[in-house]
Design a protein around this motif. Sequence first.
Motif, PDB file in Angstrom:
ATOM      1  N   ASN A 150       0.825  -1.211   0.000  1.00 26.18           N
ATOM      2  CA  ASN A 150       0.000   0.000   0.000  1.00 26.18           C
ATOM      3  C   ASN A 150       0.860   1.262   0.000  1.00 26.18           C
ATOM      4  OD1 ASN A 150      -2.421  -1.423  -0.053  1.00 26.18           O
ATOM      5  ND2 ASN A 150      -2.526  -1.551   2.169  1.00 26.18           N
ATOM      6  N   GLY A 151       2.027   1.195   0.628  1.00 27.24           N
ATOM      7  CA  GLY A 151       2.943   2.330   0.620  1.00 27.24           C
ATOM      8  C   GLY A 151       3.447   2.654  -0.773  1.00 27.24           C
ATOM      9  N   VAL A 152       3.699   1.627  -1.570  1.00 27.80           N
ATOM     10  CA  VAL A 152       4.131   1.851  -2.953  1.00 27.80           C
ATOM     11  C   VAL A 152       3.013   2.524  -3.745  1.00 27.80           C
ATOM     12  CG1 VAL A 152       4.764   0.708  -5.110  1.00 27.80           C
ATOM     13  CG2 VAL A 152       5.832   0.006  -2.965  1.00 27.80           C
ATOM     14  N   ILE A 153       1.795   2.054  -3.575  1.00 32.01           N
ATOM     15  CA  ILE A 153       0.651   2.649  -4.272  1.00 32.01           C
ATOM     16  C   ILE A 153       0.484   4.112  -3.851  1.00 32.01           C
ATOM     17  CG2 ILE A 153      -1.858   2.557  -4.581  1.00 32.01           C
ATOM     18  CD1 ILE A 153      -0.289   0.285  -6.010  1.00 32.01           C
ATOM     19  N   THR A 154       0.578   4.373  -2.563  1.00 32.92           N
ATOM     20  CA  THR A 154       0.459   5.743  -2.049  1.00 32.92           C
ATOM     21  C   THR A 154       1.559   6.630  -2.613  1.00 32.92           C
ATOM     22  OG1 THR A 154      -0.575   4.952  -0.019  1.00 32.92           O
ATOM     23  CG2 THR A 154       0.408   7.144   0.050  1.00 32.92           C
ATOM     24  N   TYR A 155       2.770   6.110  -2.676  1.00 32.52           N
ATOM     25  CA  TYR A 155       3.892   6.874  -3.224  1.00 32.52           C
ATOM     26  C   TYR A 155       3.654   7.216  -4.693  1.00 32.52           C
ATOM     27  CZ  TYR A 155       8.480   8.126  -4.950  1.00 32.52           C
ATOM     28  OH  TYR A 155       9.514   8.790  -5.554  1.00 32.52           O
ATOM     29  N   ASP A 160       0.845   7.327  -6.379  1.00 38.40           N
ATOM     30  CA  ASP A 160      -0.284   8.249  -6.526  1.00 38.40           C
ATOM     31  C   ASP A 160       0.092   9.670  -6.107  1.00 38.40           C
ATOM     32  OD1 ASP A 160      -1.818   6.165  -7.459  1.00 38.40           O
ATOM     33  OD2 ASP A 160      -2.893   5.855  -5.570  1.00 38.40           O
ATOM     34  N   GLY A 161       0.927   9.817  -5.093  1.00 39.31           N
ATOM     35  CA  GLY A 161       1.330  11.132  -4.628  1.00 39.31           C
ATOM     36  C   GLY A 161       2.400  11.776  -5.490  1.00 39.31           C
ATOM     37  N   LYS A 162       3.326  10.988  -5.950  1.00 35.12           N
ATOM     38  CA  LYS A 162       4.459  11.499  -6.728  1.00 35.12           C
ATOM     39  C   LYS A 162       4.077  11.775  -8.182  1.00 35.12           C
ATOM     40  CE  LYS A 162       8.961  12.131  -7.387  1.00 35.12           C
ATOM     41  NZ  LYS A 162       9.721  13.193  -6.795  1.00 35.12           N
ATOM     42  N   TYR A 163       3.231  10.946  -8.736  1.00 33.19           N
ATOM     43  CA  TYR A 163       2.876  11.037 -10.158  1.00 33.19           C
ATOM     44  C   TYR A 163       1.376  11.280 -10.305  1.00 33.19           C
ATOM     45  CZ  TYR A 163       7.504   9.028 -10.397  1.00 33.19           C
ATOM     46  OH  TYR A 163       8.852   8.801 -10.235  1.00 33.19           O
ATOM     47  N   ASN A 164       0.930  12.430  -9.845  1.00 36.61           N
ATOM     48  CA  ASN A 164      -0.479  12.792  -9.866  1.00 36.61           C
ATOM     49  C   ASN A 164      -1.040  12.671 -11.282  1.00 36.61           C
ATOM     50  OD1 ASN A 164      -2.958  13.711  -9.099  1.00 36.61           O
ATOM     51  ND2 ASN A 164      -2.359  15.837  -8.878  1.00 36.61           N
ATOM     52  N   GLY A 165      -2.112  11.920 -11.412  1.00 37.30           N
ATOM     53  CA  GLY A 165      -2.756  11.749 -12.706  1.00 37.30           C
ATOM     54  C   GLY A 165      -2.218  10.592 -13.527  1.00 37.30           C
ATOM     55  N   PHE A 166      -1.184   9.931 -13.030  1.00 45.57           N
ATOM     56  CA  PHE A 166      -0.614   8.789 -13.733  1.00 45.57           C
ATOM     57  C   PHE A 166      -1.612   7.641 -13.712  1.00 45.57           C
ATOM     58  CE2 PHE A 166       2.111   4.887 -13.544  1.00 45.57           C
ATOM     59  CZ  PHE A 166       2.622   4.966 -14.827  1.00 45.57           C
ATOM     60  N   TYR A 168      -2.515   3.789 -14.155  1.00 47.92           N
ATOM     61  CA  TYR A 168      -1.923   2.454 -14.125  1.00 47.92           C
ATOM     62  C   TYR A 168      -2.896   1.514 -13.441  1.00 47.92           C
ATOM     63  CZ  TYR A 168      -0.820   3.308  -9.203  1.00 47.92           C
ATOM     64  OH  TYR A 168      -0.903   3.570  -7.850  1.00 47.92           O
ATOM     65  N   ASN A 169      -2.678   0.244 -13.620  1.00 51.12           N
ATOM     66  CA  ASN A 169      -3.538  -0.763 -13.020  1.00 51.12           C
ATOM     67  C   ASN A 169      -3.034  -1.052 -11.607  1.00 51.12           C
ATOM     68  OD1 ASN A 169      -4.742  -3.233 -12.230  1.00 51.12           O
ATOM     69  ND2 ASN A 169      -5.191  -3.674 -14.377  1.00 51.12           N
ATOM     70  N   GLN A 170      -3.740  -0.519 -10.616  1.00 45.40           N
ATOM     71  CA  GLN A 170      -3.310  -0.687  -9.228  1.00 45.40           C
ATOM     72  C   GLN A 170      -3.294  -2.154  -8.800  1.00 45.40           C
ATOM     73  OE1 GLN A 170      -5.402   1.693  -6.381  1.00 45.40           O
ATOM     74  NE2 GLN A 170      -4.443   3.591  -7.068  1.00 45.40           N
ATOM     75  N   ALA A 171      -4.233  -2.922  -9.269  1.00 47.54           N
ATOM     76  CA  ALA A 171      -4.286  -4.335  -8.879  1.00 47.54           C
ATOM     77  C   ALA A 171      -3.040  -5.080  -9.352  1.00 47.54           C
ATOM     78  CB  ALA A 171      -5.550  -4.991  -9.430  1.00 47.54           C
TER      79      ALA A 171
END
Length: 64
Positions: free
Chosen positions: A19-24, A26-32, A34-37
């Motif tokens: 979840n930390g990777v997903i949060t990073y 999403d925060g670092k690359y706003n609007g990027f 990608y398939n989160q799953a």
Amino acid sequence: MLLQNVFNIIEAQKTNLINGVITYIDGKYNGFEYNQAICKRDVGYIVDAISADLLSGGNYNTVL
């Protein structure tokens, strides 16, 4: 025994790491887009490989 303890900590924190990777991302690359799953799955594979190599003393799974 120390490596087993580290392995146990990593396994206990696996969901938080993923979840930390997903949060990073999403925060670092706003609007990027990608398939989160798939990203969560792949980060899980990476964590599993690191954990396995930690116990075996090698790097086979991480490099593979």
